[in-house]
Design a protein around this motif. Structure first.
Motif, PDB file in Angstrom:
ATOM      1  N   LEU A   1      -8.558  -1.177  -4.681  1.00  0.00           N
ATOM      2  CA  LEU A   1      -7.682  -2.295  -4.358  1.00  0.00           C
ATOM      3  C   LEU A   1      -8.165  -3.521  -5.108  1.00  0.00           C
ATOM      4  O   LEU A   1      -9.296  -3.983  -4.899  1.00  0.00           O
ATOM      5  CB  LEU A   1      -7.691  -2.581  -2.847  1.00  0.00           C
ATOM      6  CG  LEU A   1      -7.175  -1.498  -1.905  1.00  0.00           C
ATOM      7  CD1 LEU A   1      -7.012  -2.066  -0.498  1.00  0.00           C
ATOM      8  CD2 LEU A   1      -5.853  -0.932  -2.386  1.00  0.00           C
TER       9      LEU A   1
ATOM     10  N   PHE B   1     -12.964  -2.085  -3.111  1.00  0.00           N
ATOM     11  CA  PHE B   1     -12.266  -3.371  -3.176  1.00  0.00           C
ATOM     12  C   PHE B   1     -12.828  -4.187  -4.337  1.00  0.00           C
ATOM     13  O   PHE B   1     -14.039  -4.265  -4.519  1.00  0.00           O
ATOM     14  CB  PHE B   1     -12.453  -4.141  -1.862  1.00  0.00           C
ATOM     15  CG  PHE B   1     -12.007  -3.361  -0.653  1.00  0.00           C
ATOM     16  CD1 PHE B   1     -10.692  -3.374  -0.250  1.00  0.00           C
ATOM     17  CD2 PHE B   1     -12.920  -2.586   0.059  1.00  0.00           C
ATOM     18  CE1 PHE B   1     -10.274  -2.647   0.858  1.00  0.00           C
ATOM     19  CE2 PHE B   1     -12.525  -1.854   1.163  1.00  0.00           C
ATOM     20  CZ  PHE B   1     -11.192  -1.877   1.561  1.00  0.00           C
TER      21      PHE B   1
ATOM     22  N   PHE C   1      -2.097  -8.144  -4.501  1.00  0.00           N
ATOM     23  CA  PHE C   1      -3.054  -7.098  -4.827  1.00  0.00           C
ATOM     24  C   PHE C   1      -2.322  -5.906  -5.420  1.00  0.00           C
ATOM     25  O   PHE C   1      -1.107  -5.764  -5.292  1.00  0.00           O
ATOM     26  CB  PHE C   1      -3.879  -6.680  -3.602  1.00  0.00           C
ATOM     27  CG  PHE C   1      -3.195  -5.700  -2.682  1.00  0.00           C
ATOM     28  CD1 PHE C   1      -3.309  -4.338  -2.889  1.00  0.00           C
ATOM     29  CD2 PHE C   1      -2.458  -6.139  -1.620  1.00  0.00           C
ATOM     30  CE1 PHE C   1      -2.689  -3.440  -2.047  1.00  0.00           C
ATOM     31  CE2 PHE C   1      -1.836  -5.251  -0.766  1.00  0.00           C
ATOM     32  CZ  PHE C   1      -1.952  -3.892  -0.986  1.00  0.00           C
TER      33      PHE C   1
ATOM     34  N   ASN D   1       2.455   1.512  -3.566  1.00  0.00           N
ATOM     35  CA  ASN D   1       1.489   1.789  -4.638  1.00  0.00           C
ATOM     36  C   ASN D   1       0.880   3.176  -4.526  1.00  0.00           C
ATOM     37  O   ASN D   1       0.499   3.777  -5.548  1.00  0.00           O
ATOM     38  CB  ASN D   1       0.362   0.759  -4.603  1.00  0.00           C
ATOM     39  CG  ASN D   1       0.781  -0.620  -5.101  1.00  0.00           C
ATOM     40  OD1 ASN D   1      -0.023  -1.548  -5.115  1.00  0.00           O
ATOM     41  ND2 ASN D   1       2.038  -0.800  -5.483  1.00  0.00           N
TER      42      ASN D   1
ATOM     43  N   ALA E   1      -2.922  -1.607  -5.791  1.00  0.00           N
ATOM     44  CA  ALA E   1      -3.710  -0.421  -5.454  1.00  0.00           C
ATOM     45  C   ALA E   1      -3.535   0.615  -6.549  1.00  0.00           C
ATOM     46  O   ALA E   1      -2.416   0.911  -6.962  1.00  0.00           O
ATOM     47  CB  ALA E   1      -3.263   0.148  -4.111  1.00  0.00           C
TER      48      ALA E   1
ATOM     49  N   LEU F   1       0.835  -1.208   0.000  1.00  0.00           N
ATOM     50  CA  LEU F   1       0.000   0.000   0.000  1.00  0.00           C
ATOM     51  C   LEU F   1       0.869   1.257   0.000  1.00  0.00           C
ATOM     52  O   LEU F   1       0.607   2.210  -0.739  1.00  0.00           O
ATOM     53  CB  LEU F   1      -0.916   0.001   1.222  1.00  0.00           C
ATOM     54  CG  LEU F   1      -2.149  -0.889   1.184  1.00  0.00           C
ATOM     55  CD1 LEU F   1      -2.803  -0.957   2.558  1.00  0.00           C
ATOM     56  CD2 LEU F   1      -3.150  -0.376   0.151  1.00  0.00           C
TER      57      LEU F   1
END
Length: 506
Positions: free
Chosen positions: A465, A497, A454, A343, A456, A340
């Motif tokens: 996300l 999400f 994942f 990104n 972002a 996180l």
């Protein structure tokens, strides 16, 4: 003609030891080596009386403040980046907080009272800077109040120990500044051996037979033992030196050594002999680098935002293991938090230098479980705040503790009591890092690591996300939804999400 490179900033290291206060100003060259610009040493004995009374006397404090005011003026003249550290004398002085406050107010310096392990780490860094990466080393440093021992591979410490044995401390306990009779010498040796037995492993695997000795006390003892011929003394020579110095009248010692060194040289020799025997080394070789050099190298490395250093994360993992944390969960939350951070760099606009704070906070966010599950976020704060995490200054550790404290329950609002005492920059840093940590923690609330990967993305409509999962993540999404409002308050963006898994969609 190529453009001229801007001059490198001047770095300043201030070391408030037990025997003396030292200043070194240096500038990195193009190859990353440090060129010394100026050095000072003032033998004002900051630790005088501390180990006997538990406090620094006012007269000693005034000498220290006068010296640090002068050092601060020199640092300002050179526009230097400064790190000032104090070691065992102030670690143990009951009035250390008052001394630190006066230094800040009168000299404008943030004096950091470092832990024994941080002192050992910095000494290790100073002595072993640019050492070949696979070289094994054993390092000993004898200060006035403590002795630091480290093993390392390259310049990276493997083990760090700080022992409550120092040349000034031992001299005060046994009144060893005068001629030392045989019975008293036996007591000193027995006392030191007992401390080593309780705090230092009897054998350390895969270390060289020659230990590196980095302090002025070791240099003086080895020089005497080796008759100034080689800078290397065998354990047998050290034993002979202890016996000779103990019998030597104080007047002769003062002719052979610096007068202030002469008073503590017997104690220093006893400690060096005992440590060398305890670790089973054959000899001790002197190196002319130490804590001051380590502070400068640490400042140099902090400037390099692209330098990878895993030692702090390793220290956090070691702490977590001592508290029996859920390591898989901790590593997953740290991985998600850092992703996180990376990104969303354009959104949070935090410097790369605070990324390690987030990593440590994420790894340790649940250590409070060792005390109690209820209110464990507050227990986590306390444990991190008082932890010995080499590589973090006191204020940095405070920020890490606050980030971890806010991984659950009350969000990090500026008006919340847990945010008290932070300046505006620190408060913004804690709010942003804690918010990223809260999202990451919610995405592994089951502790089963259902998210493989994942990404972002920060768009005009908000932050999305995209979650690639192993298993259904209904519990994770339910918890993550509870962080959307706080995320919007802190970053001003909507958070959504998107799950990529055959059995789930959102």
């Amino acid at each position: 003609m190529p453009p001229r490179r801007p001059p490198q900033p001047v770095l300043a290291a201030i070391d408030v030891g037990t025997n003396a206060v030292r200043l070194e100003l240096a500038r990195p060259d193009a190859d990353g080596a440090l060129e010394t610009l100026h050095q000072e040493r003032d033998a004002i004995r900051p630790g005088e009386g501390v180990f006997a009374t538990g406090s620094m006397p006012e007269e000693t404090a005034e000498r220290l403040l006068a010296t640090l005011r002068r050092y601060a003026a020199l640092c300002r003249r050179h526009k230097a980046q400064v790190r000032a550290v104090a070691t065992s004398a102030l670690r143990e002085a009951k009035n250390s907080a008052d001394i630190v406050r006066r230094v800040r107010e009168e000299a404008g310096l943030n004096l950091e009272v470092v832990s024994g392990k941080e002192e050992a780490r910095l000494i290790c860094l100073g002595v072993l800077h640019r050492k070949p990466p696979h070289t094994r080393s054993l390092l000993i440093d004898i200060g006035g109040g403590s002795t630091e021992v480290a093993t390392a591979t390259g310049e990276k410490p493997d083990n760090l120990w700080s022992l409550a044995l120092g040349s000034v401390r031992l001299t005060e306990v046994f009144d060893a500044s005068r001629t030392v009779p045989p019975k008293q010498l036996r007591l000193m040796r027995s006392f030191v051996a007992d401390v080593l037995q309780k705090t230092l492993p009897p054998t350390v695997n895969n270390v060289p037979r020659v230990a590196l000795g980095s302090s002025g006390t070791i240099s003086a003892v080895v020089s005497f033992a080796a008759a100034e011929s080689s800078g290397n003394a065998t354990v047998r020579q050290l034993t002979q030196t202890v016996n000779t110095l103990a019998q030597m009248p104080p007047e002769r010692r003062r002719k052979r050594f610096d007068p202030r060194r002469a008073d503590i040289i017997v104690s220093g020799a006893v400690i060096l002999e005992a440590v060398a025997k305890h670790l089973g080394v054959e000899s001790v070789s002197v190196v002319n680098r130490g804590l001051r050099d380590g502070i400068l190298v640490d400042l140099l490395y902090r400037q390099d935002e692209h330098r990878e250093d895993h030692s702090l994360a390793d220290a956090a993992l070691a702490m977590g293991q001592r508290f029996y944390f859920d390591e898989k969960h901790a590593r997953q939350v740290a991985r998600l938090s850092l992703a996180l951070f990376d990104n969303l760099a354009a959104l949070h606009q935090l410097p790369l230098s605070v990324r390690p704070y987030l990593e440590v906070a994420a790894l340790l966010h649940d250590v409070g479980h060792a005390v109690s599950y209820e209110r464990h976020h507050k227990h986590t704060y306390y444990l991190i705040r008082h932890a010995d995490l080499p590589g973090l200054a006191d204020r940095e550790r405070e920020l890490v503790a606050r980030v971890a404290r806010y991984h659950r329950r009350s969000p990090p609002e500026l008006a919340h009591s847990g945010m008290a005492g932070l300046n505006p920059v620190e408060a913004r840093t804690v709010r942003k890092l804690a918010t990223l940590l809260r999202v990451a923690n919610s995405l592994d609330v089951s502790h089963h690591q259902p998210i493989k990967d994942f990404k972002a993305t920060n768009g005009r409509e908000g932050v999305a996300l995209h979650l690639h999962t192993r298993h259904p993540v209904d519990l994770e999404l339910w918890n993550a939804d509870r962080e959307v409002l706080n995320f919007r308050r802190v970053f001003g963006k909507r958070l959504t999400f998107h799950v990529h898994h055959p059995s789930s969609s959102r």
